[in-house]
Design an enzyme around this catalytic site. Structure first.
Site, PDB file in Angstrom:
ATOM      1  N   ARG A 112      -3.867   1.579  -7.056  1.00 55.57           N
ATOM      2  CA  ARG A 112      -2.398   1.479  -7.108  1.00 55.57           C
ATOM      3  C   ARG A 112      -1.921   1.016  -8.481  1.00 55.57           C
ATOM      4  NH1 ARG A 112      -4.299   1.353  -2.177  1.00 55.57           N
ATOM      5  NH2 ARG A 112      -3.010   1.725  -0.336  1.00 55.57           N
ATOM      6  N   ARG A 133     -12.471  15.450   5.025  1.00 56.83           N
ATOM      7  CA  ARG A 133     -11.580  14.416   5.580  1.00 56.83           C
ATOM      8  C   ARG A 133     -10.160  14.943   5.809  1.00 56.83           C
ATOM      9  NH1 ARG A 133     -12.640   8.962   2.511  1.00 56.83           N
ATOM     10  NH2 ARG A 133     -11.397   8.217   4.261  1.00 56.83           N
ATOM     11  N   SER A 160      -2.364   3.992   8.755  1.00 60.10           N
ATOM     12  CA  SER A 160      -3.084   4.356   7.533  1.00 60.10           C
ATOM     13  C   SER A 160      -2.268   3.984   6.307  1.00 60.10           C
ATOM     14  CB  SER A 160      -3.352   5.866   7.513  1.00 60.10           C
ATOM     15  OG  SER A 160      -3.652   6.276   6.193  1.00 60.10           O
ATOM     16  N   GLN A 202      -3.009   4.828   3.400  1.00 59.26           N
ATOM     17  CA  GLN A 202      -2.970   5.985   2.495  1.00 59.26           C
ATOM     18  C   GLN A 202      -1.806   6.903   2.854  1.00 59.26           C
ATOM     19  OE1 GLN A 202      -6.976   7.522   2.646  1.00 59.26           O
ATOM     20  NE2 GLN A 202      -7.776   5.820   1.444  1.00 59.26           N
ATOM     21  N   ASP A 241     -12.616  -1.181   7.071  1.00 59.46           N
ATOM     22  CA  ASP A 241     -13.757  -0.820   6.222  1.00 59.46           C
ATOM     23  C   ASP A 241     -14.966  -1.728   6.466  1.00 59.46           C
ATOM     24  OD1 ASP A 241     -12.300   1.227   5.134  1.00 59.46           O
ATOM     25  OD2 ASP A 241     -11.646   0.087   3.387  1.00 59.46           O
ATOM     26  N   LYS A 279     -13.997   8.621   8.170  1.00 62.41           N
ATOM     27  CA  LYS A 279     -14.163   7.911   6.898  1.00 62.41           C
ATOM     28  C   LYS A 279     -15.183   8.676   6.035  1.00 62.41           C
ATOM     29  CE  LYS A 279     -11.213   4.634   7.549  1.00 62.41           C
ATOM     30  NZ  LYS A 279     -10.024   4.583   6.722  1.00 62.41           N
ATOM     31  N   ARG A 314     -18.535   7.063  10.790  1.00 61.44           N
ATOM     32  CA  ARG A 314     -19.155   5.728  10.767  1.00 61.44           C
ATOM     33  C   ARG A 314     -19.578   5.253  12.146  1.00 61.44           C
ATOM     34  NH1 ARG A 314     -15.635   2.945   5.843  1.00 61.44           N
ATOM     35  NH2 ARG A 314     -16.902   3.905   4.202  1.00 61.44           N
TER      36      ARG A 314
HETATM   37  C1  S3P Z   1      -7.231   2.457   1.794  1.00 60.81           C
HETATM   38  C2  S3P Z   1      -6.814   2.576   3.100  1.00 60.81           C
HETATM   39  C3  S3P Z   1      -7.745   2.710   4.242  1.00 60.81           C
HETATM   40  C4  S3P Z   1      -9.147   2.290   3.867  1.00 60.81           C
HETATM   41  C5  S3P Z   1      -9.583   2.869   2.548  1.00 60.81           C
HETATM   42  C6  S3P Z   1      -8.649   2.411   1.427  1.00 60.81           C
HETATM   43  C7  S3P Z   1      -6.205   2.343   0.741  1.00 60.81           C
HETATM   44  O1  S3P Z   1      -7.784   4.074   4.629  1.00 60.81           O
HETATM   45  O2  S3P Z   1     -10.060   2.655   4.881  1.00 60.81           O
HETATM   46  O3  S3P Z   1     -10.898   2.456   2.247  1.00 60.81           O
HETATM   47  O4  S3P Z   1      -6.530   1.957  -0.392  1.00 60.81           O
HETATM   48  O5  S3P Z   1      -5.042   2.625   1.037  1.00 60.81           O
HETATM   49  P1  S3P Z   1      -6.698   4.709   5.653  1.00 60.81           P
HETATM   50  O6  S3P Z   1      -5.383   4.746   4.985  1.00 60.81           O
HETATM   51  O7  S3P Z   1      -7.217   6.083   5.949  1.00 60.81           O
HETATM   52  O8  S3P Z   1      -6.723   3.812   6.842  1.00 60.81           O
END
Ligand code: S3P
Length: 422
Positions: free
Chosen positions: A21, A116, A160, A162, A309, A336, A340
């Protein structure tokens, strides 16, 4: 072999999520930002490379980086597809950024990343006005044709960060308000950073995060705190030991990231957090961890996002706790860097532990019998490190098939592990 004793201090590398970020926001700011202690690893290298391909002159990753941002809407069309390696955060966050730019970007990645799910970000970005196409049904290659985006109020089916961040960044770049409702709160680093940079970001009690973007982003100085997910490996190691303490200074202790710490504390490990401070919107502290008599726990779905994670690691600790540890509501683990749930359960069983898979989680029944065999990592860094920690436990002999895959998030992991195992 003597019972495991741990001792020493580990300064874990910079937080991966915050590093991604910081790099992205610095490229979008108006002027020069300084980022210290960024994570130097393959995943963050993918983000820096992609930003360069989009016209930013980001220097090589290093302990002090100066990044010249040229403004929120000033990136250039890349000349070729952006290979994001293994990094889901790179693709999903940058998809939001390029969706607000008037050009086309194709994202590719390694075999794991290509499998993914990406529709989860394509849907909201399409609803905002981007045009997104896939070479297959989902996954990569994915092409984002950006343009003039409209505001959106999106409800995400998954918790999520992300997905949430892709939408927030698209709103920031396009200069339109956006809101995202998530079923459970995911990590909030994007919101914290944007807020620290003066943007209006709110979160309502019913789980809606809203950004009202300003016209430009001020440059900033940021020291990236230590990665809570990397610290977790040493917390687990100390929990599994017979004696000793490991100290981890300067770790990010955002409650959205410390679910594992709370879980192993509940299992009986001795965990202390001291010297709390705050910088650029993030909470930081020194974590010290030591052993205790470990008991099984049941993890509730609401606890999952704050330790998503760390669940492979929790399964490894559970293999040494008395009773049955059950994790449900964690179907996200299936998508993931590897599946996992399968990787945890198949590997634990292969080593002689008692584990069971569910569609959305797993159960592990702990014992103290020696665990022996070879772990298949599927190239997944967190599987390699979790079982690497379990392998340090008394009586265990565990070989990891691909030790090098830790380079994705923690290149010095094996060396740091060696330092604290007495
Ligand atoms: C992350 C969000 C998580 C996490 C990943 C890093 C991020 O994923 O598992 O390792 O930096 O925003 P998800 O958004 O798919 O939950």
């Amino acid at each position: 072999m003597a019972p495991l004793t741990v001792a020493g201090t580990v300064r874990v590398p910079g937080d991966k999520s915050i590093s991604h970020r910081a790099l992205i926001l610095a490229a979008l700011a108006d002027g020069e930002s300084v980022i210290r202690d960024v994570l130097v690893a393959e995943d963050t290298a993918s983000t820096a490379y992609a930003l360069r391909a989009l016209g930013n002159d980001a220097p090589p990753l290093g302990s002090e980086m100066r990044i010249h941002g040229t403004g929120v809407r000033d990136l250039r069309a890349p000349e070729s597809p952006l290979d994001c390696g293994n990094s889901g955060t790179t693709v999903r966050l940058l998809a939001g950024v390029v969706a607000g730019h008037p050009f086309s970007t194709t994202f590719t990645g390694d075999e794991s990343l290509s499998r993914r799910p990406m529709r989860r970000i394509a849907e909201p970005l399409t609803a905002m006005g981007a045009r997104i196409s896939f070479a297959k049904d989902d996954g990569l290659p994915m092409t984002v044709q950006g343009g003039n985006l409209q505001h959106i109020a999106w409800t995400s089916e998954v918790a999520s960060a992300q997905v949430k961040s892709a939408i927030l960044l698209a709103g920031l770049v396009a200069g339109v308000p956006v809101s995202v409702r998530e079923p459970r709160p995911s990590r909030d680093h994007t919101e914290r950073m944007l807020r620290a940079l003066g943007m209006e970001v709110t979160r309502s009690r019913d789980g809606v995060t809203k950004l009202t973007p300003g016209a430009s982003l001020d440059p900033f100085e940021l020291t990236v705190p230590g990665d809570a997910s990397s610290a977790a490996f040493f917390i687990a190691l100390a929990a599994l030991a017979a004696r000793g303490t490991v100290t981890l200074p300067g770790v990010c202790i955002d409650p959205a990231r410390t679910g594992f710490l709370r879980a192993v504390r509940r299992m009986g490990a001795k965990i202390r957090v001291s010297g709390k401070t705050e910088a650029t919107g993030e909470e930081i502290g020194t974590v010290s961890a030591g052993p205790g008599a470990l008991r099984a726990i049941s993890v509730k779905p609401g606890e999952i996002p704050a330790m998503i994670d760390e669940l492979p690691l929790l399964a490894c600790v559970a293999a040494r706790a008395e009773g049955e540890t059950v994790v449900r509501g964690a179907a996200e683990l299936r998508v993931k860097e590897s599946d996992r749930i399968a990787a945890i359960v198949d590997n634990l069983r292969g080593l002689g532990a008692d584990a069971e898979a569910f569609d959305d989680g797993f159960a592990v029944r702990g014992s103290d019998k020696p665990l022996r065999g070879t772990v298949r990592t599927y190239g997944d860094h967190r599987i390699a490190m979790s079982f690497g920690v379990l392998g340090c436990g008394h009586g265990n002999e565990i070989r990891i098939d691909d030790r090098d895959c830790v380079a994705v998030s923690y290149p010095a992991f094996w060396a740091d592990l060696k330092k604290v195992v007495a």
